[in-house]
Design an enzyme around this catalytic site. Structure first.
Site, PDB file in Angstrom:
ATOM      1  N   ARG A 214       0.832  -1.174   0.000  1.00 18.64           N
ATOM      2  CA  ARG A 214       0.000   0.000   0.000  1.00 18.64           C
ATOM      3  C   ARG A 214       0.880   1.242   0.000  1.00 18.64           C
ATOM      4  NH1 ARG A 214      -3.746  -1.203   2.925  1.00 18.64           N
ATOM      5  NH2 ARG A 214      -4.698   0.829   3.342  1.00 18.64           N
ATOM      6  N   GLY A 235       6.629  -2.011  -4.807  1.00 23.21           N
ATOM      7  CA  GLY A 235       6.799  -1.082  -3.691  1.00 23.21           C
ATOM      8  C   GLY A 235       5.689  -0.054  -3.576  1.00 23.21           C
ATOM      9  N   HIS A 236       5.625   0.593  -2.410  1.00 23.03           N
ATOM     10  CA  HIS A 236       4.537   1.535  -2.109  1.00 23.03           C
ATOM     11  C   HIS A 236       4.504   2.706  -3.086  1.00 23.03           C
ATOM     12  CE1 HIS A 236       7.385   3.566   1.062  1.00 23.03           C
ATOM     13  NE2 HIS A 236       7.919   3.482  -0.124  1.00 23.03           N
ATOM     14  N   GLY A 237       3.292   3.021  -3.522  1.00 25.61           N
ATOM     15  CA  GLY A 237       3.090   4.159  -4.410  1.00 25.61           C
ATOM     16  C   GLY A 237       3.510   3.915  -5.845  1.00 25.61           C
ATOM     17  N   SER A 255       7.393   4.179  -5.460  1.00 27.55           N
ATOM     18  CA  SER A 255       7.109   5.250  -6.414  1.00 27.55           C
ATOM     19  C   SER A 255       7.692   4.995  -7.795  1.00 27.55           C
ATOM     20  CB  SER A 255       7.596   6.604  -5.875  1.00 27.55           C
ATOM     21  OG  SER A 255       6.982   6.911  -4.642  1.00 27.55           O
TER      22      SER A 255
END
Length: 354
Positions: A214, A235-237, A255
């Protein structure tokens, strides 16, 4: 079924005896006289002449062979369709197992199958014709579309949204906390809350033990048609584009942005905040720490143009021999320079030759 019936179902041109009874599908080296096989890679074209199969799925321009052929534009796709005809997976009838735990605020669509010890949290919304197998957990506020299929031990965390025809294989985790920590002045790490959900589009497959984190803020997004292989880390984002393949053990740092129709081969890695354009390809074990333009194929770590990498690898294999030759040339050059020095000294009367 008869070979001619199978040809009709696949939309293939049949050349050969259509009355042969077909019982299944198998690889070209192992197929029996009652099974079909396929050739989609030129490497295996020679085996088509020796296979025991009843028929071979091939491209329209494939040379004539003694074995019957089913000719169509995409033999590999037809092979998968034939597998779907002959292989029948387990059927899970509608119903809820008595050991399943379902919060009264959850909304479940029609004809759902919910298996033993599954847990459906508060305010979860599940579309029609879902199949949720044992020990699946859907956290509070999860929303999944029609034809959702979750194999045993898959988990979807709070607030995540999944579209129609999404499949989660065993142990897939959607919406686990992103790896975010901030260091204070004493050097201790403090967890950063991961407040953003994961949003997955339609017709997405997430294979076994893959993890989609998340987001810290915003959302982690997987677009329609993307396929996430076993043991992948998103990975997140991060954002993964439409119809993109992320193969086994590949990883995206936080990201990362990957465009549509891209391919990340096995164990490829992308550093955080990097963007890969549409159609980009990272070959196996490539590592990228910079943006990649659309349509580029990169290899190596750090990754660079695939064609240059292929030439570099060819040179790398020759380095021991090249070093040996270079050492010999240096030795010869030193000996030649020494000999010339002696001759020069004699010519200037600085040395007497006995």
């Amino acid at each position: 079924m008869k070979l001619q019936e199978l040809a009709a179902q696949l939309g293939a041109e049949l050349r050969g005896d259509g009355s042969v009874e077909i019982t299944g599908v198998r690889g070209i080296e192992d197929a029996s006289p009652s099974e079909i096989t396929f050739v989609a890679n030129a490497k295996y074209a020679g085996l088509a002449r020796t296979t025991q199969a009843a028929a071979v799925l091939v491209a329209p321009d494939f040379p004539e062979i003694p074995t019957a052929t089913l000719r169509l534009a995409n033999p590999y796709l037809a092979f998968s369709q034939a597998l779907g005809i002959f292989y029948q997976p387990p059927h899970y009838p509608p119903g809820i197992h008595p050991t399943a735990v379902i919060d009264p605020t959850a909304v479940i669509g029609t004809d759902a199958h919910i298996g033993a010890y599954a847990v459906i949290g508060p305010h979860v919304c599940i579309g029609d014709h879902a199949t949720i197998l044992p020990h699946v957990v859907l956290y509070p506020g999860v929303s999944v579309g029609n034809r959702f299929f979750a194999h045993a031990h898959a988990v979807v965390r709070e607030g995540c949204t999944l579209g129609d025809h999404v499949t989660l294989e065993n142990g897939a985790i959607v919406g686990s906390d992103g790896f975010g920590f901030a260091k204070d002045s004493q050097g201790s790490w403090h967890k950063i809350p991961q407040s953003g959900p994961v949003r997955i589009g339609n017709h997405v497959d997430v294979q076994a033990n893959a993890c989609i984190d998340r987001a810290t803020i915003g959302a982690t997004e997987i677009a329609d048609g993307a396929k996430i292989d076993n043991l992948v880390q998103i990975g997140h984002g991060s954002k993964v584009g439409k119809n993109t393949l992320v193969c086994a053990q590949a990883g995206l740092a936080g990201s990362s942005v990957v465009g549509a129709n891209a391919i990340l081969a096995g164990q490829a890695g992308v550093a955080g905040h990097c963007t890969l354009g549409d159609g980009a390809i990272l070959t196996a074990q490539s590592g990228v720490s910079h943006d990649v333009p659309a349509g580029k194929m990169l290899s190596g770590s750090p990754a660079f143009d695939n064609r240059t990498w292929l030439r570099a690898v060819a040179v790398f294999q020759r380095l021991p021999e090249m070093l040996r030759r270079l050492s010999q040339l240096e030795k010869t050059a030193r000996e030649t320079a020494l000999e010339r020095s002696k001759i020069h000294s004699v010519a200037n009367g600085k040395e007497t030759v006995s």
